[in-house]
Scaffold this motif. Structure first.
Motif, mmCIF file in Angstrom:
data_model
loop_
_atom_site.group_PDB
_atom_site.id
_atom_site.type_symbol
_atom_site.label_atom_id
_atom_site.label_comp_id
_atom_site.label_asym_id
_atom_site.label_seq_id
_atom_site.Cartn_x
_atom_site.Cartn_y
_atom_site.Cartn_z
ATOM 1 N N GLU A 47 35.418 20.848 3.940
ATOM 2 C CA GLU A 47 34.286 20.604 3.041
ATOM 3 C C GLU A 47 33.379 21.822 3.066
ATOM 4 O O GLU A 47 33.337 22.546 4.059
ATOM 5 C CB GLU A 47 33.486 19.370 3.487
ATOM 6 C CG GLU A 47 34.263 18.082 3.416
ATOM 7 C CD GLU A 47 33.432 16.875 3.858
ATOM 8 O OE1 GLU A 47 32.354 17.054 4.457
ATOM 9 O OE2 GLU A 47 33.890 15.751 3.591
ATOM 10 N N THR A 81 32.105 15.226 -2.590
ATOM 11 C CA THR A 81 32.301 14.309 -1.459
ATOM 12 C C THR A 81 31.311 13.146 -1.482
ATOM 13 O O THR A 81 31.354 12.307 -0.588
ATOM 14 C CB THR A 81 32.116 15.050 -0.117
ATOM 15 O OG1 THR A 81 30.764 15.516 -0.044
ATOM 16 C CG2 THR A 81 33.100 16.193 0.023
ATOM 17 N N TRP A 100 31.509 19.810 -1.359
ATOM 18 C CA TRP A 100 32.759 19.777 -2.106
ATOM 19 C C TRP A 100 33.961 19.828 -1.183
ATOM 20 O O TRP A 100 33.858 20.217 -0.030
ATOM 21 C CB TRP A 100 32.816 20.969 -3.071
ATOM 22 C CG TRP A 100 31.662 20.994 -4.006
ATOM 23 C CD1 TRP A 100 30.473 21.651 -3.833
ATOM 24 C CD2 TRP A 100 31.549 20.281 -5.229
ATOM 25 N NE1 TRP A 100 29.641 21.391 -4.896
ATOM 26 C CE2 TRP A 100 30.279 20.560 -5.765
ATOM 27 C CE3 TRP A 100 32.406 19.441 -5.930
ATOM 28 C CZ2 TRP A 100 29.849 20.033 -6.965
ATOM 29 C CZ3 TRP A 100 31.980 18.910 -7.131
ATOM 30 C CH2 TRP A 100 30.718 19.208 -7.633
ATOM 31 N N ARG A 101 35.123 19.464 -1.734
ATOM 32 C CA ARG A 101 36.402 19.590 -1.033
ATOM 33 C C ARG A 101 37.491 19.763 -2.092
ATOM 34 O O ARG A 101 37.293 19.441 -3.265
ATOM 35 C CB ARG A 101 36.686 18.366 -0.175
ATOM 36 C CG ARG A 101 36.873 17.095 -0.983
ATOM 37 C CD ARG A 101 37.206 15.898 -0.088
ATOM 38 N NE ARG A 101 37.029 14.677 -0.880
ATOM 39 C CZ ARG A 101 36.326 13.639 -0.500
ATOM 40 N NH1 ARG A 101 35.728 13.637 0.665
ATOM 41 N NH2 ARG A 101 36.214 12.590 -1.273
#
Length: 123
Positions: A47, A81, A100-101
């Motif tokens: 992440e 996420t 984010w991922r």
């Protein structure tokens, strides 16, 4: 009905230091380079937020970061996420930014690229 802002206008409002003319003068190659950097970073971190990316991008890339994140999100390569963190950029006064991922699609693209690279090395 309000018109939708262009990427250049969004960047200009987010990055007060950059003028619309400066953004318009930049090539799409610059944004694509930042997109590649975000994707590469995502392959190595579970992440991340823009805080993390600003630390590794050259100053030129900062103006394209929001557009690159949006482009990758829209393309389904990364996903939010549902978490946020405070921005460490002084001009934002700590407003919340997304974490984010890579999405499933992003991981699939990474696997496909690795396989292609392996085939090239073997040839």
């Amino acid at each position: 009905m309000a018109r939708k802002l262009t990427p250049a206008e969004r960047l200009a409002s987010a990055e007060k230091d950059l003028l619309l003319e400066e953004i318009a003068d930049q090539s799409s190659w610059d944004q694509e380079l930042v997109e590649q950097a975000v994707f590469h970073f995502g392959q190595r971190h579970d992440e991340w937020s823009c805080n993390d990316l600003r630390d590794v991008l050259p100053e030129l890339g900062h103006g394209f970061l929001g557009a690159a994140i949006n482009s990758l999100r829209t393309g389904g390569v990364i996903e939010h996420t549902n978490r946020t963190v405070p921005s460490t950029q002084a001009s934002t006064h700590g407003h919340r930014i997304g974490v984010w991922r890579l999405s499933v699609k992003g991981h699939l693209i990474a696997v496909q690229r690795a396989a292609r690279n392996e085939q090239k090395r073997a040839a």
